[in-house]
Design an enzyme around this catalytic site. Sequence first.
Site, PDB file in Angstrom:
ATOM      1  N   LYS A  58       5.863   2.556   7.342  1.00  0.00           N
ATOM      2  CA  LYS A  58       5.795   1.273   6.670  1.00  0.00           C
ATOM      3  C   LYS A  58       6.533   0.293   7.604  1.00  0.00           C
ATOM      4  CE  LYS A  58       5.396   3.319   1.883  1.00  0.00           C
ATOM      5  NZ  LYS A  58       5.996   3.717   0.674  1.00  0.00           N
ATOM      6  N   GLN A 102      11.866   3.837  -1.972  1.00  0.00           N
ATOM      7  CA  GLN A 102      11.152   5.118  -1.683  1.00  0.00           C
ATOM      8  C   GLN A 102      11.204   6.115  -2.600  1.00  0.00           C
ATOM      9  OE1 GLN A 102       8.563   5.018   0.372  1.00  0.00           O
ATOM     10  NE2 GLN A 102       7.653   6.955  -0.227  1.00  0.00           N
ATOM     11  N   ASP A 125       6.349  -3.237  -4.168  1.00  0.00           N
ATOM     12  CA  ASP A 125       5.497  -2.126  -4.769  1.00  0.00           C
ATOM     13  C   ASP A 125       4.623  -2.356  -5.656  1.00  0.00           C
ATOM     14  OD1 ASP A 125       5.432   0.332  -3.314  1.00  0.00           O
ATOM     15  OD2 ASP A 125       7.671   0.608  -3.834  1.00  0.00           O
TER      16      ASP A 125
END
Length: 288
Positions: A58, A102, A125
């Site tokens: 990422k 995460q 997200d």
Amino acid sequence: MYEVTLTTLIDGKALATKIKENLKVDIEEFTKATGVVPGLATILVGDDGASKVYIKNKIKSAATCGIESFHHNLPEKTTQQELLELIQKLNVDDKVHGILVQLPLPDHINDDFIIHAIDPKKDADGFHPENMGRLLIGQEGIVSCTPAGVMEMLVHYNISLKGKDVLIIGRSNIVGKPQAILMLREHATVTMAHSRTIDLDKKAQQADVIVAAVGRAKMVKADWVKEGAVVIDVGMNRDENGKLCGDVDFENVKDKTSFITPVPGGVGPMTIAMLMKNTFQAAVSSLK
Ligand code: GUN
């Protein structure tokens, strides 16, 4: 009768690269015009090997696109309160437009509580209840990256969902549920299957499109798949030899499908491309 289906491999890796290249150009223009560099804060708690790899990819993609990364690697023993305080700091940091925690988090930290603490406008997200709710009722918001990436692949390959029978296997908040809403929006007839579904193989045989998102290696077998079906594999597992594989028995299924995504190189790279897109979208929205 002997049927022959021409299979197209959906190249998520190539499409993701193209999306990131286009984003790089758009971000360059945006930064030149506004002086704002889109910023993505990533948080990793503990040192789970797979999570480390995901985060590394990422951060690398962010750099490629012209997005500034602010990475926070916290020790496993970090308390929920400490993580909350970091998020609160990032929520008011003007350089940060997207925040990604995460998952999974260590057991002593409640995922829902942490996701809820992220400013919905910075929720790169798309996991925050506000963004999930917006998706459900068709309002603009940040959409979860993996299902958004699947939709982009379908558009790119001119695969229409209108009136089609879709079977989504897996009902997670991150993939299955938002995927169902996005596909419903495109006029598919969506069935959601899960571990308690009876006669899953028979349901799969009826489907024009199968989205496999259960996390079980090679679960979707060739005899589950209708000739000419579209098969999207969201799984990321290890097979009996430790080799990366999806939820679909790719080698045996592929020749029956009209379109299929490989693992790796299918949905995975698209998830990251969508994360970059979400971060840029958040930076643009922050000026409105
Ligand atoms: N863990 C596995 N997939 C994801 C994802 O898409 N986002 C975050 N934050 N964590 C994950």
